[in-house]
Write a protein that holds these residues in place. Structure first.
Motif, PDB file in Angstrom:
ATOM      1  N   PRO A  83      -3.829 -11.564  -3.310  1.00 41.58           N
ATOM      2  CA  PRO A  83      -3.913 -11.877  -4.549  1.00 41.58           C
ATOM      3  C   PRO A  83      -3.382 -10.757  -5.626  1.00 41.58           C
ATOM      4  O   PRO A  83      -3.332 -10.537  -6.760  1.00 41.58           O
ATOM      5  CB  PRO A  83      -5.355 -12.824  -5.230  1.00 41.58           C
ATOM      6  CG  PRO A  83      -5.922 -12.534  -3.481  1.00 41.58           C
ATOM      7  CD  PRO A  83      -4.512 -12.541  -2.576  1.00 41.58           C
ATOM      8  N   ASN A  84      -4.329  -9.888  -5.268  1.00 40.76           N
ATOM      9  CA  ASN A  84      -4.650  -8.178  -5.995  1.00 40.76           C
ATOM     10  C   ASN A  84      -3.308  -7.214  -6.030  1.00 40.76           C
ATOM     11  O   ASN A  84      -3.029  -6.956  -7.112  1.00 40.76           O
ATOM     12  CB  ASN A  84      -6.041  -7.670  -5.831  1.00 40.76           C
ATOM     13  CG  ASN A  84      -7.251  -8.306  -5.922  1.00 40.76           C
ATOM     14  OD1 ASN A  84      -7.248  -8.919  -7.123  1.00 40.76           O
ATOM     15  ND2 ASN A  84      -7.515  -8.666  -4.720  1.00 40.76           N
ATOM     16  N   LEU A  85      -2.580  -7.679  -5.074  1.00 39.41           N
ATOM     17  CA  LEU A  85      -1.339  -5.884  -4.726  1.00 39.41           C
ATOM     18  C   LEU A  85      -0.221  -6.733  -5.178  1.00 39.41           C
ATOM     19  O   LEU A  85       0.925  -6.430  -5.878  1.00 39.41           O
ATOM     20  CB  LEU A  85      -1.171  -6.461  -3.241  1.00 39.41           C
ATOM     21  CG  LEU A  85      -1.732  -5.391  -2.169  1.00 39.41           C
ATOM     22  CD1 LEU A  85      -1.546  -5.324  -1.294  1.00 39.41           C
ATOM     23  CD2 LEU A  85      -1.663  -3.924  -2.610  1.00 39.41           C
ATOM     24  N   SER A  86      -0.396  -9.287  -5.203  1.00 37.33           N
ATOM     25  CA  SER A  86       0.942  -9.213  -5.861  1.00 37.33           C
ATOM     26  C   SER A  86       0.918  -8.777  -7.184  1.00 37.33           C
ATOM     27  O   SER A  86       2.056  -8.852  -8.090  1.00 37.33           O
ATOM     28  CB  SER A  86       0.863 -10.515  -5.687  1.00 37.33           C
ATOM     29  OG  SER A  86      -0.203 -11.135  -4.605  1.00 37.33           O
ATOM     30  N   VAL A  87      -0.728  -9.002  -7.900  1.00 38.94           N
ATOM     31  CA  VAL A  87      -0.479  -8.518  -9.605  1.00 38.94           C
ATOM     32  C   VAL A  87      -0.047  -6.810  -9.646  1.00 38.94           C
ATOM     33  O   VAL A  87       1.439  -7.482 -10.577  1.00 38.94           O
ATOM     34  CB  VAL A  87      -1.892  -8.906  -9.911  1.00 38.94           C
ATOM     35  CG1 VAL A  87      -1.761  -8.139 -11.289  1.00 38.94           C
ATOM     36  CG2 VAL A  87      -1.988 -10.721  -9.578  1.00 38.94           C
ATOM     37  N   TRP A  88       0.084  -6.275  -9.010  1.00 41.79           N
ATOM     38  CA  TRP A  88       0.105  -4.745  -8.676  1.00 41.79           C
ATOM     39  C   TRP A  88       1.748  -4.477  -8.252  1.00 41.79           C
ATOM     40  O   TRP A  88       2.014  -4.239  -9.089  1.00 41.79           O
ATOM     41  CB  TRP A  88      -0.402  -3.797  -8.652  1.00 41.79           C
ATOM     42  CG  TRP A  88      -0.419  -2.536  -7.671  1.00 41.79           C
ATOM     43  CD1 TRP A  88      -0.652  -1.769  -9.175  1.00 41.79           C
ATOM     44  CD2 TRP A  88       0.926  -1.625  -7.746  1.00 41.79           C
ATOM     45  NE1 TRP A  88       0.199  -0.507  -9.059  1.00 41.79           N
ATOM     46  CE2 TRP A  88       0.748  -0.615  -8.235  1.00 41.79           C
ATOM     47  CE3 TRP A  88       2.244  -1.917  -7.031  1.00 41.79           C
ATOM     48  CZ2 TRP A  88       1.561   0.852  -7.300  1.00 41.79           C
ATOM     49  CZ3 TRP A  88       2.321  -1.148  -6.091  1.00 41.79           C
ATOM     50  CH2 TRP A  88       2.358   0.682  -6.638  1.00 41.79           C
ATOM     51  N   ALA A 102      -3.372   0.819  -7.388  1.00 43.25           N
ATOM     52  CA  ALA A 102      -2.698  -0.169  -6.269  1.00 43.25           C
ATOM     53  C   ALA A 102      -3.620  -0.320  -4.658  1.00 43.25           C
ATOM     54  O   ALA A 102      -3.663  -0.934  -3.813  1.00 43.25           O
ATOM     55  CB  ALA A 102      -1.372   0.457  -5.069  1.00 43.25           C
ATOM     56  N   TYR A 103      -3.792   1.357  -4.950  1.00 42.31           N
ATOM     57  CA  TYR A 103      -5.586   1.126  -2.842  1.00 42.31           C
ATOM     58  C   TYR A 103      -5.798   0.514  -3.807  1.00 42.31           C
ATOM     59  O   TYR A 103      -6.502  -0.499  -2.175  1.00 42.31           O
ATOM     60  CB  TYR A 103      -5.443   2.697  -3.193  1.00 42.31           C
ATOM     61  CG  TYR A 103      -4.218   3.361  -2.139  1.00 42.31           C
ATOM     62  CD1 TYR A 103      -3.779   3.012  -1.005  1.00 42.31           C
ATOM     63  CD2 TYR A 103      -3.396   4.154  -3.157  1.00 42.31           C
ATOM     64  CE1 TYR A 103      -3.103   4.097  -0.440  1.00 42.31           C
ATOM     65  CE2 TYR A 103      -2.068   4.537  -2.442  1.00 42.31           C
ATOM     66  CZ  TYR A 103      -1.889   4.935  -0.825  1.00 42.31           C
ATOM     67  OH  TYR A 103      -0.959   4.998  -0.048  1.00 42.31           O
ATOM     68  N   GLU A 104      -6.596   0.170  -4.468  1.00 41.97           N
ATOM     69  CA  GLU A 104      -7.765  -0.461  -5.346  1.00 41.97           C
ATOM     70  C   GLU A 104      -7.752  -1.741  -4.584  1.00 41.97           C
ATOM     71  O   GLU A 104      -8.384  -2.492  -4.144  1.00 41.97           O
ATOM     72  CB  GLU A 104      -8.395  -0.377  -5.769  1.00 41.97           C
ATOM     73  CG  GLU A 104      -9.683  -1.687  -6.870  1.00 41.97           C
ATOM     74  CD  GLU A 104     -10.136  -0.752  -7.795  1.00 41.97           C
ATOM     75  OE1 GLU A 104      -9.078  -0.079  -8.747  1.00 41.97           O
ATOM     76  OE2 GLU A 104     -11.272  -1.528  -8.263  1.00 41.97           O
ATOM     77  N   ALA A 105      -6.076  -2.303  -5.119  1.00 43.41           N
ATOM     78  CA  ALA A 105      -5.914  -4.184  -4.513  1.00 43.41           C
ATOM     79  C   ALA A 105      -5.840  -4.123  -3.152  1.00 43.41           C
ATOM     80  O   ALA A 105      -6.015  -5.333  -3.149  1.00 43.41           O
ATOM     81  CB  ALA A 105      -4.441  -4.121  -5.759  1.00 43.41           C
ATOM     82  N   LEU A 106      -5.327  -3.498  -2.737  1.00 41.75           N
ATOM     83  CA  LEU A 106      -4.874  -3.359  -0.991  1.00 41.75           C
ATOM     84  C   LEU A 106      -6.931  -3.276  -0.349  1.00 41.75           C
ATOM     85  O   LEU A 106      -6.715  -4.043   0.156  1.00 41.75           O
ATOM     86  CB  LEU A 106      -4.660  -1.780  -0.512  1.00 41.75           C
ATOM     87  CG  LEU A 106      -4.298  -2.205   0.836  1.00 41.75           C
ATOM     88  CD1 LEU A 106      -3.338  -2.533   1.194  1.00 41.75           C
ATOM     89  CD2 LEU A 106      -3.866  -0.102   1.147  1.00 41.75           C
ATOM     90  N   VAL A 107      -7.458  -2.658  -1.306  1.00 40.55           N
ATOM     91  CA  VAL A 107      -9.039  -2.865  -0.634  1.00 40.55           C
ATOM     92  C   VAL A 107      -9.443  -4.035  -0.957  1.00 40.55           C
ATOM     93  O   VAL A 107      -9.951  -4.631   0.292  1.00 40.55           O
ATOM     94  CB  VAL A 107      -9.620  -1.828  -1.200  1.00 40.55           C
ATOM     95  CG1 VAL A 107     -10.935  -1.525  -0.657  1.00 40.55           C
ATOM     96  CG2 VAL A 107      -9.244  -0.411  -0.591  1.00 40.55           C
ATOM     97  N   LEU A 108      -8.984  -4.693  -1.954  1.00 37.71           N
ATOM     98  CA  LEU A 108      -9.690  -5.877  -2.209  1.00 37.71           C
ATOM     99  C   LEU A 108      -9.131  -6.896  -1.024  1.00 37.71           C
ATOM    100  O   LEU A 108      -9.998  -7.457  -1.216  1.00 37.71           O
ATOM    101  CB  LEU A 108      -9.548  -5.734  -3.302  1.00 37.71           C
ATOM    102  CG  LEU A 108     -10.369  -5.196  -4.545  1.00 37.71           C
ATOM    103  CD1 LEU A 108     -10.215  -5.408  -5.994  1.00 37.71           C
ATOM    104  CD2 LEU A 108     -12.159  -6.104  -4.630  1.00 37.71           C
ATOM    105  N   ASP A 109      -7.458  -6.964  -1.288  1.00 37.86           N
ATOM    106  CA  ASP A 109      -7.239  -7.632  -0.337  1.00 37.86           C
ATOM    107  C   ASP A 109      -7.550  -7.537   0.643  1.00 37.86           C
ATOM    108  O   ASP A 109      -7.886  -8.673   2.083  1.00 37.86           O
ATOM    109  CB  ASP A 109      -5.945  -7.463  -0.928  1.00 37.86           C
ATOM    110  CG  ASP A 109      -5.353  -8.132  -2.226  1.00 37.86           C
ATOM    111  OD1 ASP A 109      -5.778  -8.912  -2.734  1.00 37.86           O
ATOM    112  OD2 ASP A 109      -4.354  -7.574  -2.109  1.00 37.86           O
TER     113      ASP A 109
END
Lengths: 431, 311
Positions: A83-88, A102-109
């Motif tokens: 969900p987070n990466l696709s937003v980025w 981007a990396y923050e989204a990756l870690v969350l996912d």
């Protein structure tokens, strides 16, 4: 259906008007309308008879094919879990250097994947395009909970592969469920770092060459079948019916025998300790040490497939040759043609419909062959069907299998259409 | 095919060469099928003729591989062969199980294909049938589309609708997926054979029956059916053989315990190839010879019924 003429039409005194000579049925409907109605009813009745089967085939055949087509362009196994990466990915165009966000989204996912235990599924999807990614996902997801900001350094510190721009490109490609990437893969194409379509490295090119090989082998087999079928069909067509029906057993028995039995027979005959090699050794043609490898390679596939498909060539040829009138050839001979000229100019042209029908049928069946190459083909005798089976059963890259199958299906449907145009499906005969 | 008296030497030579070529091609067609029969009686686990077999020594032959077909998978194969031994064969022998499964799947798939296919063929052969060509093309396509594609599609479709969990009054229907798939594969054969029979069908016969007061059902069963029966039976035989010989769809969508004869053979050929495979092959060859005979008799009957010249 009764019909009557108006009274005035019968009397000669008054010439009838146009409306008056229109015929009607007993109840007064115009004959034309009644006929149209009856025809409509008959059409509906015919359609009604076909409808149950049509529905059956729709459910048990067309729907599965449709599902396969969908599968070839739709693979949500990565996109569903990010969900987070696709937003980025949506906010930043292709080619953007992945930054802290981007990396923050990756870690969350990765954390949520770890919670749902889906990192294997997501990683597998990336693994199709970039081998080694599955373990990258599973190992990093395990550590994701302990990672602290700044995430970019932290993630890359766990594994430097995360800095690979190719990986980010692949993830971007997989971030939408609908993709044509599997078709690109099926045609030996891939996307580079910027998302442009390029050819894959030469050592990974498999499928385009295999499609060509499949077409070539199917063509070769068709040609060999034609060469072998022609004399036999000719003999059967010119012998008296009683004898030809007897000889027909030689054609129909293989036709009716199980495919697996026929393939087994060829293994028995051709293997290095098999009947043919033993005979060659016993007669001294081949030395015991240098037995010929005739099976588990391309030769095995070709020989066994010719044997299996030969009846499909003989039968249409025979049904075209049987009604050819022998007096045409006799007439040509009596006019001074040599037997070769009479054959070439008179007989051969009349057999072309049979050659076309048989040739197309054998080619269509040959292009999609699976069982025989799988059993006797070894490494070099594999056709495109075997790659589809490989991706379905071994590599489990189902979307790629579906894409390959769709390409094969298009090829077969094109040939089928051609067959219908040239031969007509109605003329398909069995035995 | 006899050579005329005035044929030149060259023509004579060519004529006999041609006959030899034809003979060789017939040999190519039939030899691989017949070769498995003597080899299945091999006393040794080889796929070739041993010295003893070549000299027709009875010791070189045995029925051990046929025996293995019965005993393979049995719980107690070595006890005395009485009633309980045969019961064990019937219950546990892997090949007997496979044969039972094949027959069940084949029979039900044939019934589906034949009933639906015959009715559809009756509709298709009516002159007023709309979209005839398109519908015919769709109905024949399961025969044309490569089996691997059909199997792939069925695998996706059946797993998405979870067909293996379907129940009918709490009873899980066994082999449902395979039966439906095999019925689909058999349909083209039924359509082709029955429409071929209907080509020579005289439609005034049904009109005559109707004018004599028969209702459509009586007309169908008393007039139409007996005339097209040979076509229907040969279509059904084709459908059954197709199912009985089909392995790819079973491999893709069959459950682990849904073994059929072709699947068992497939595994045998890929893994532990033994002459037992040849004995199965021999049995199948004998079955196809029987089928061919039935079909030939049907063809003659059909031609007689339709007033065509007997073969």
């Amino acid at each position: 259906m009764g019909k009557q003429m108006t009274d005035t039409a019968n009397s000669l005194d008054n010439r009838p008007t146009q409306a008056e000579i229109d015929l009607t049925t007993v109840d007064g409907t115009p004959l034309k309308a009644a006929l149209a109605n009856a025809q409509k009813r008959a059409r509906r009745r015919a359609l009604f008879l076909v409808l149950p089967l049509l529905l059956f085939v729709l459910i048990t055949f067309l729907a599965p094919i449709g599902q396969m087509l969908l599968r070839s362009v739709h693979n949500p196994s990565f996109s569903d879990h990010i969900p987070n990466l696709s937003v980025w990915f949506d906010e930043n165009p292709a080619g953007t250097e992945p930054g802290e966000a981007a990396y923050e989204a990756l870690v969350l996912d990765l954390r949520s994947m770890r919670a749902d235990k889906t990192m294997g599924i997501a990683g597998t999807r990336i693994n199709y395009d970039l081998p080694g990614s599955r373990s990258l996902f599973t190992s990093t997801a395990r550590k994701a909970g302990a990672l602290e900001p700044p995430f970019q350094e932290a993630v890359i510190a766990t594994n430097e592969k995360w800095a690979n721009p190719k990986l980010w490109q692949v993830m971007r490609g997989a971030s939408s469920a609908y993709t044509v990437d599997f078709y690109l893969a099926a045609l030996d194409r891939t996307r580079d770092v910027n998302g442009d379509i390029v050819a894959v490295d030469d050592d990974r090119k498999i499928y385009a060459a295999n499609f060509l090989k499949t077409l070539f082998l199917a063509g070769l087999i068709t040609f060999c079948c034609l060469i072998l079928a022609f004399p036999v069909a000719h003999l059967l067509a010119t012998l008296p019916l009683r004898q030809s029906n007897l000889l027909m057993i030689f054609v129909l028995l293989p036709f009716w025998t199980s495919l697996l039995v026929r393939t087994t027979s060829w293994i028995v005959l051709l293997q290095s300790q098999g009947v043919v090699n033993d005979t060659l050794v016993a007669t001294g043609i081949v030395a015991d040490e240098s037995r010929i490898q005739m099976i588990y390679n391309q030769t095995g596939t070709i020989v066994a497939m010719i044997h299996i498909l030969l009846p499909f060539m003989i039968l249409p040829l025979y049904s075209v040759m049987r009604p050819i009138n022998p007096s045409y050839v006799r007439a040509a001979r009596s006019l001074g043609a040599t037997s070769w000229t009479a054959f070439r100019r008179i007989y051969l042209p009349q057999t072309i419909p049979g050659m076309g029908a048989g040739g197309l049928l054998v080619f269509i069946l040959g292009v999609g062959y699976y069982i025989t190459p799988a059993l006797v083909g070894g490494a070099s005798g594999q056709l495109i069907s075997n790659f589809i089976a490989f991706h379905m059963q071994k590599s489990l890259n189902w979307s790629l299998a579906a894409a390959l199958a769709t390409l094969l299906l298009l090829m077969v449907l094109l040939l089928y259409w051609l067959y219908d145009r040239l031969v007509g499906i109605d003329n398909l005969k069995l035995g | 095919m006899a050579l005329p008296k005035h044929a030149s030497t060259l023509e004579r030579v060519w004529h006999y060469t041609y006959l030899v070529i034809c003979g060789l091609i017939f040999l190519f067609l039939i030899a691989p099928i017949l070769i498995v029969i003597p080899l299945s009686f091999n006393a040794e686990p080889y796929f070739t003729f041993t010295q003893k077999m070549m000299s027709f020594d009875p010791e070189g032959f045995s029925t051990r591989w046929y025996d293995l077909l019965l005993t393979f998978g049995m719980s107690a194969p070595d006890v005395a062969r009485d009633g309980s031994w045969w019961a064990d064969v019937w219950q546990n022998s892997a090949w007997v199980q496979a044969a039972k499964n094949s027959v069940i799947v084949g029979v039900f798939a044939t019934i589906f294909a034949t009933v639906l296919g015959t009715i559809a063929a009756l509709g298709l052969s009516r002159p007023e049938m709309p979209y005839r060509r398109l519908i015919m093309a769709i109905l024949i396509s399961p025969m044309i589309v490569p089996i691997i594609i059909t199997a792939t599609g069925l695998f996706f479709f059946y797993s998405s609708i979870q067909i293996s969990k379907w129940e009918l009054f709490g009873w899980q229907i066994p082999y449902l997926g395979i039966i439906l798939a095999h019925a689909t594969l058999g349909i083209p054969f039924v359509i082709i054979t029955v429409t071929a029979t209907l080509v020579g069908f005289d439609h005034s016969l049904t009109r005559a029956a109707a004018s004599l007061g028969a209702n459509p059902r009586t007309t169908f069963f008393k007039v139409t059916m007996p005339l097209i029966l040979p076509g229907v039976i040969s279509g059904a035989l084709f459908a059954f053989v197709t199912s009985f010989d089909e392995v790819v769809a079973v491999l893709f969508i069959g459950a682990f315990d849904e073994q059929t004869i072709p699947r068992q053979m497939w595994n045998g050929i890929r893994e532990q190839i033994s002459p037992a495979i040849l004995s199965v092959a021999t049995i199948l060859v004998v079955i196809s010879i029987l089928l061919l005979t039935v079909l030939e008799l049907l063809r003659r009957r059909s031609e007689r019924l339709r007033g065509l010249s007997p073969g």
